[in-house]
Design a protein around this motif. Structure first.
Motif, PDB file in Angstrom:
ATOM      1  N   ILE A   1     -56.302  12.517-180.922  1.00  0.00           N
ATOM      2  CA  ILE A   1     -55.421  11.853-181.888  1.00  0.00           C
ATOM      3  C   ILE A   1     -54.476  12.865-182.526  1.00  0.00           C
ATOM      4  O   ILE A   1     -53.273  12.617-182.653  1.00  0.00           O
ATOM      5  CB  ILE A   1     -56.249  11.106-182.957  1.00  0.00           C
ATOM      6  CG1 ILE A   1     -56.979   9.926-182.316  1.00  0.00           C
ATOM      7  CG2 ILE A   1     -55.363  10.636-184.104  1.00  0.00           C
ATOM      8  CD1 ILE A   1     -58.037   9.288-183.212  1.00  0.00           C
ATOM      9  N   ALA A   2     -55.000  14.026-182.915  1.00  0.00           N
ATOM     10  CA  ALA A   2     -54.168  15.061-183.541  1.00  0.00           C
ATOM     11  C   ALA A   2     -53.081  15.539-182.583  1.00  0.00           C
ATOM     12  O   ALA A   2     -51.929  15.732-182.989  1.00  0.00           O
ATOM     13  CB  ALA A   2     -55.036  16.239-183.989  1.00  0.00           C
TER      14      ALA A   2
ATOM     15  N   GLN B   1     -42.155   8.636-193.556  1.00  0.00           N
ATOM     16  CA  GLN B   1     -41.921   8.788-192.117  1.00  0.00           C
ATOM     17  C   GLN B   1     -43.184   9.251-191.392  1.00  0.00           C
ATOM     18  O   GLN B   1     -43.550   8.691-190.364  1.00  0.00           O
ATOM     19  CB  GLN B   1     -40.773   9.773-191.883  1.00  0.00           C
ATOM     20  CG  GLN B   1     -40.356   9.870-190.429  1.00  0.00           C
ATOM     21  CD  GLN B   1     -39.205  10.850-190.230  1.00  0.00           C
ATOM     22  OE1 GLN B   1     -38.911  11.672-191.085  1.00  0.00           O
ATOM     23  NE2 GLN B   1     -38.571  10.763-189.075  1.00  0.00           N
ATOM     24  N   THR B   2     -43.853  10.247-191.931  1.00  0.00           N
ATOM     25  CA  THR B   2     -45.039  10.769-191.234  1.00  0.00           C
ATOM     26  C   THR B   2     -46.223   9.817-191.352  1.00  0.00           C
ATOM     27  O   THR B   2     -47.012   9.711-190.409  1.00  0.00           O
ATOM     28  CB  THR B   2     -45.433  12.168-191.750  1.00  0.00           C
ATOM     29  OG1 THR B   2     -45.732  12.108-193.141  1.00  0.00           O
ATOM     30  CG2 THR B   2     -44.344  13.187-191.470  1.00  0.00           C
ATOM     31  N   MET B   3     -46.359   9.133-192.465  1.00  0.00           N
ATOM     32  CA  MET B   3     -47.455   8.172-192.603  1.00  0.00           C
ATOM     33  C   MET B   3     -47.275   7.010-191.635  1.00  0.00           C
ATOM     34  O   MET B   3     -48.252   6.517-191.062  1.00  0.00           O
ATOM     35  CB  MET B   3     -47.548   7.665-194.048  1.00  0.00           C
ATOM     36  CG  MET B   3     -48.026   8.730-195.027  1.00  0.00           C
ATOM     37  SD  MET B   3     -49.651   9.412-194.650  1.00  0.00           S
ATOM     38  CE  MET B   3     -50.685   8.067-195.141  1.00  0.00           C
ATOM     39  N   GLU B   4     -46.048   6.593-191.426  1.00  0.00           N
ATOM     40  CA  GLU B   4     -45.783   5.528-190.451  1.00  0.00           C
ATOM     41  C   GLU B   4     -46.160   5.991-189.045  1.00  0.00           C
ATOM     42  O   GLU B   4     -46.790   5.257-188.294  1.00  0.00           O
ATOM     43  CB  GLU B   4     -44.307   5.116-190.508  1.00  0.00           C
ATOM     44  CG  GLU B   4     -43.918   4.059-189.500  1.00  0.00           C
ATOM     45  CD  GLU B   4     -44.632   2.730-189.687  1.00  0.00           C
ATOM     46  OE1 GLU B   4     -44.848   2.030-188.673  1.00  0.00           O
ATOM     47  OE2 GLU B   4     -45.000   2.395-190.827  1.00  0.00           O
TER      48      GLU B   4
ATOM     49  N   ASN C   1     -49.941   6.055-188.758  1.00  0.00           N
ATOM     50  CA  ASN C   1     -50.480   4.701-188.577  1.00  0.00           C
ATOM     51  C   ASN C   1     -50.246   4.198-187.159  1.00  0.00           C
ATOM     52  O   ASN C   1     -51.136   3.588-186.553  1.00  0.00           O
ATOM     53  CB  ASN C   1     -49.864   3.743-189.598  1.00  0.00           C
ATOM     54  CG  ASN C   1     -50.437   3.940-190.977  1.00  0.00           C
ATOM     55  OD1 ASN C   1     -51.582   4.346-191.139  1.00  0.00           O
ATOM     56  ND2 ASN C   1     -49.632   3.673-191.996  1.00  0.00           N
ATOM     57  N   GLN C   2     -49.068   4.433-186.609  1.00  0.00           N
ATOM     58  CA  GLN C   2     -48.779   4.014-185.235  1.00  0.00           C
ATOM     59  C   GLN C   2     -49.696   4.732-184.248  1.00  0.00           C
ATOM     60  O   GLN C   2     -50.212   4.117-183.309  1.00  0.00           O
ATOM     61  CB  GLN C   2     -47.320   4.288-184.888  1.00  0.00           C
ATOM     62  CG  GLN C   2     -46.342   3.379-185.583  1.00  0.00           C
ATOM     63  CD  GLN C   2     -44.885   3.801-185.363  1.00  0.00           C
ATOM     64  OE1 GLN C   2     -44.599   4.839-184.780  1.00  0.00           O
ATOM     65  NE2 GLN C   2     -43.958   2.990-185.852  1.00  0.00           N
ATOM     66  N   THR C   3     -49.910   6.021-184.463  1.00  0.00           N
ATOM     67  CA  THR C   3     -50.765   6.805-183.576  1.00  0.00           C
ATOM     68  C   THR C   3     -52.197   6.295-183.643  1.00  0.00           C
ATOM     69  O   THR C   3     -52.860   6.131-182.611  1.00  0.00           O
ATOM     70  CB  THR C   3     -50.706   8.305-183.946  1.00  0.00           C
ATOM     71  OG1 THR C   3     -49.340   8.739-183.861  1.00  0.00           O
ATOM     72  CG2 THR C   3     -51.562   9.149-183.022  1.00  0.00           C
ATOM     73  N   LEU C   4     -52.677   6.026-184.837  1.00  0.00           N
ATOM     74  CA  LEU C   4     -54.036   5.522-185.002  1.00  0.00           C
ATOM     75  C   LEU C   4     -54.178   4.134-184.380  1.00  0.00           C
ATOM     76  O   LEU C   4     -55.193   3.846-183.722  1.00  0.00           O
ATOM     77  CB  LEU C   4     -54.405   5.487-186.483  1.00  0.00           C
ATOM     78  CG  LEU C   4     -55.874   5.430-186.813  1.00  0.00           C
ATOM     79  CD1 LEU C   4     -56.655   6.534-186.111  1.00  0.00           C
ATOM     80  CD2 LEU C   4     -56.086   5.510-188.308  1.00  0.00           C
ATOM     81  N   ASN C   5     -53.186   3.276-184.554  1.00  0.00           N
ATOM     82  CA  ASN C   5     -53.224   1.954-183.930  1.00  0.00           C
ATOM     83  C   ASN C   5     -53.276   2.068-182.409  1.00  0.00           C
ATOM     84  O   ASN C   5     -53.992   1.318-181.746  1.00  0.00           O
ATOM     85  CB  ASN C   5     -52.029   1.106-184.363  1.00  0.00           C
ATOM     86  CG  ASN C   5     -52.161   0.642-185.796  1.00  0.00           C
ATOM     87  OD1 ASN C   5     -53.249   0.580-186.357  1.00  0.00           O
ATOM     88  ND2 ASN C   5     -51.025   0.338-186.423  1.00  0.00           N
ATOM     89  N   GLU C   6     -52.506   2.993-181.862  1.00  0.00           N
ATOM     90  CA  GLU C   6     -52.524   3.225-180.418  1.00  0.00           C
ATOM     91  C   GLU C   6     -53.909   3.704-179.977  1.00  0.00           C
ATOM     92  O   GLU C   6     -54.459   3.233-178.978  1.00  0.00           O
ATOM     93  CB  GLU C   6     -51.472   4.270-180.050  1.00  0.00           C
ATOM     94  CG  GLU C   6     -51.372   4.558-178.580  1.00  0.00           C
ATOM     95  CD  GLU C   6     -50.338   5.628-178.258  1.00  0.00           C
ATOM     96  OE1 GLU C   6     -50.279   6.017-177.072  1.00  0.00           O
ATOM     97  OE2 GLU C   6     -49.616   6.094-179.168  1.00  0.00           O
ATOM     98  N   ALA C   7     -54.487   4.630-180.732  1.00  0.00           N
ATOM     99  CA  ALA C   7     -55.802   5.177-180.391  1.00  0.00           C
ATOM    100  C   ALA C   7     -56.892   4.114-180.461  1.00  0.00           C
ATOM    101  O   ALA C   7     -57.843   4.139-179.676  1.00  0.00           O
ATOM    102  CB  ALA C   7     -56.141   6.337-181.323  1.00  0.00           C
ATOM    103  N   LEU C   8     -56.762   3.167-181.378  1.00  0.00           N
ATOM    104  CA  LEU C   8     -57.798   2.153-181.584  1.00  0.00           C
ATOM    105  C   LEU C   8     -57.526   0.856-180.835  1.00  0.00           C
ATOM    106  O   LEU C   8     -58.207  -0.144-181.068  1.00  0.00           O
ATOM    107  CB  LEU C   8     -57.958   1.880-183.086  1.00  0.00           C
ATOM    108  CG  LEU C   8     -58.483   3.051-183.906  1.00  0.00           C
ATOM    109  CD1 LEU C   8     -58.467   2.724-185.394  1.00  0.00           C
ATOM    110  CD2 LEU C   8     -59.872   3.460-183.450  1.00  0.00           C
TER     111      LEU C   8
END
Length: 146
Positions: free
Chosen positions: A23-24, A110-113, A116-123
């Motif tokens: 994820i990182a 910008q970075t929080m968005e 969130n997108q990265t985490l949604n993709e991962a999950l």
């Protein structure tokens, strides 16, 4: 849990952060693609300051699970990027309080968005129940070792 439910290497790899590392790496790639020139480690410091501005370096160590030299280096680099500033504590001048700059505030949304997108993709494809079970197990592992 019996020893045969997981191959030991697989279990240790999971617990030590294979998923977290993936994820990182993806988030770092997303930052780079959008021209955001900060590392995930720097972002983690900013994240905790966005939650509560004006933390001491020791509080940042505790929040990020990093040692003092690492936090010092990260804060040094964030100062060079003009994202944070050190201010000596009023109560104890040996303690530095870390405050966000205006530039860091604009970076937050910008970075929080992207996070969130990265985490949604991962999950993707992972149910809410599976997420809750995973959180519960990992919390128990953490509590056992705390």
């Amino acid at each position: 849990m019996s020893d045969n439910q997981f191959k030991r290497g697989e279990l240790y790899s999971f617990i030590t952060g294979v998923a977290s590392t993936a994820i990182a790496r993806r988030l770092q790639k997303n930052f780079k693609q959008h021209g955001i020139d900060i590392t995930i480690e720097q972002w983690s410091v900013l994240y905790h300051l966005w939650k509560q501005d004006g933390l001491s370096q020791q509080e940042l160590c505790n929040a990020t699970f990093k040692d003092k030299p690492s936090i010092t280096r990260l804060v040094d680099n964030l100062e060079k990027l003009k994202l944070v500033k050190r201010v000596a504590s009023v109560e104890d001048r040996r303690i530095n309080m870390i405050y966000l700059s205006g530039a860091a505030a604009t970076l937050r949304d910008q970075t929080m968005e992207m996070a969130n997108q990265t985490l949604n993709e991962a999950l993707g494809g992972v149910s809410t129940e599976e997420i809750e079970m995973c959180k519960s197990v990992l919390q128990r592992v953490y509590d056992n070792l705390k």
